[in-house]
Design a protein around this motif. Sequence first.
Motif, PDB file in Angstrom:
ATOM      1  N   LYS A   1       0.806  -1.206   0.000  1.00 54.11           N
ATOM      2  CA  LYS A   1       0.000   0.000   0.000  1.00 54.11           C
ATOM      3  C   LYS A   1       0.851   1.273   0.000  1.00 54.11           C
ATOM      4  O   LYS A   1       0.460   2.280  -0.565  1.00 54.11           O
ATOM      5  N   VAL A   2       1.979   1.249   0.692  1.00 50.25           N
ATOM      6  CA  VAL A   2       2.819   2.423   0.829  1.00 50.25           C
ATOM      7  C   VAL A   2       4.196   2.100   0.266  1.00 50.25           C
ATOM      8  O   VAL A   2       4.866   1.193   0.729  1.00 50.25           O
ATOM      9  N   HIS A   3       4.600   2.820  -0.744  1.00 47.18           N
ATOM     10  CA  HIS A   3       5.869   2.535  -1.410  1.00 47.18           C
ATOM     11  C   HIS A   3       7.033   2.834  -0.468  1.00 47.18           C
ATOM     12  O   HIS A   3       6.969   3.777   0.330  1.00 47.18           O
ATOM     13  N   PRO A   4       8.128   2.071  -0.565  1.00 43.61           N
ATOM     14  CA  PRO A   4       9.281   2.311   0.318  1.00 43.61           C
ATOM     15  C   PRO A   4       9.860   3.711   0.246  1.00 43.61           C
ATOM     16  O   PRO A   4      10.608   4.107   1.141  1.00 43.61           O
ATOM     17  N   TRP A   5       9.542   4.511  -0.806  1.00 43.30           N
ATOM     18  CA  TRP A   5      10.137   5.847  -0.835  1.00 43.30           C
ATOM     19  C   TRP A   5       9.607   6.730   0.295  1.00 43.30           C
ATOM     20  O   TRP A   5      10.126   7.804   0.552  1.00 43.30           O
TER      21      TRP A   5
END
Length: 411
Positions: free
Chosen positions: A212-216
């Motif tokens: 759901k939440v990109h590592p960036w």
Amino acid sequence: MSSPASNAPRALLAGRVLAFAGIVLVAFSMRAAVAGLSPLIPEISATYELNTAAIALLGAIAPLSFAAGGIFTPRIEKRIGIERTLILALVLMIAGHILRAFSVNWQTLAFGTLTALVGMGFANVAMPPAVRKYFPDRVSTMTAIYMSVMSISAFLPALIAVPVAHVVTWRGSLLQWAVFAIIALIPWVVEYHSHRKDSSFDAPEAAPLVRKVHPWHSPTAWSVGIVLAVSSITGYAMYAWMPVILIDIAGVTPAQSGALLALFAGIGLPLAFVVPGLAKRMGKHAHWLVTISSVFYLVGYLGLLFAPEHLIWLWVAIVGTGCLEFPLALTLVNLRTENVRSSMALSGFAQIVAYLSAALAPPLMGILYGSTSSWTVVLTTLLVVSVALNVPAAMILRRNRTVDAELHAKV
């Protein structure tokens, strides 16, 4: 063999001989397409009359392919699982080696190189999660083993490429690496058919967060990417320019410059063996290894800048030791994540950051030298970039947070 479900230490090969063999054999195949090609360029040029632009294109394919691996591998693995991802990587390597060996012009040679290197890019990203899945109790040990084997695969092909070509032509020299990739394919095919249920990805609640939440959005993910980027920038810059730089600033012969480049590369083998275990033992203090790396860069580059005529081998070895960040970053992929899925996401993200940066380093060095006619400016820039990027990376890693915990906070 079943996927390990517990982190309790057990015998290294207990119930996982196939996975051990598969990881080691893949590691041995992960640099052959790069290292086995460069020494053959003069012979290939005699066949295809490669110009400078063609050679530069072949050299640029590697970091760009590895960056592509960072983009696509996590998505592919979500659909087909880690075993089939490694199978796909090996099939691409095999196809690429064969295409290169039977190429009819430099364009098909380049396409074969691209195919093999995309496969290696997939393997780059998939290997840390594969270690995490099958050896959760021996992450640092297995990382050290596969990194050491990968270091061997970086210099052995370069060592034997020309002698083999003298016996079986340059085509046969390139084709030999397809044989090794085929051997590496066998344990993963058996592994997949024996255990098609990929149960290690089922339960962890943190895993969906990575989707759901990109590592960036994770500072720790950026710090791991930066650590890997610094070592990659240094490595690609030195492989591209070190012989020329040393001939100009230290007055060494071409043969001596080649030996010094081999020294720079050879330093990676003991580092690959020692750093993962050291990072594991240091735990929350692993950020000090980034600081130590900065010190090595500082001393090594200053030696090249102010005393190149004296102890040149020492300065080269010290700069090479600064690249301890390469095995450190790949170890942190598992130490700063909580499950295999987030390990895969971090591995892909870090390698996008690292290899896009590395792809820019050699041409930018060339532009910088072309505009200043000064290797002093180039080496100073490398020194400043290395230390400046390491400082925030070390500060973030000092917090001792996992990517999963930081992504939880974003949800």
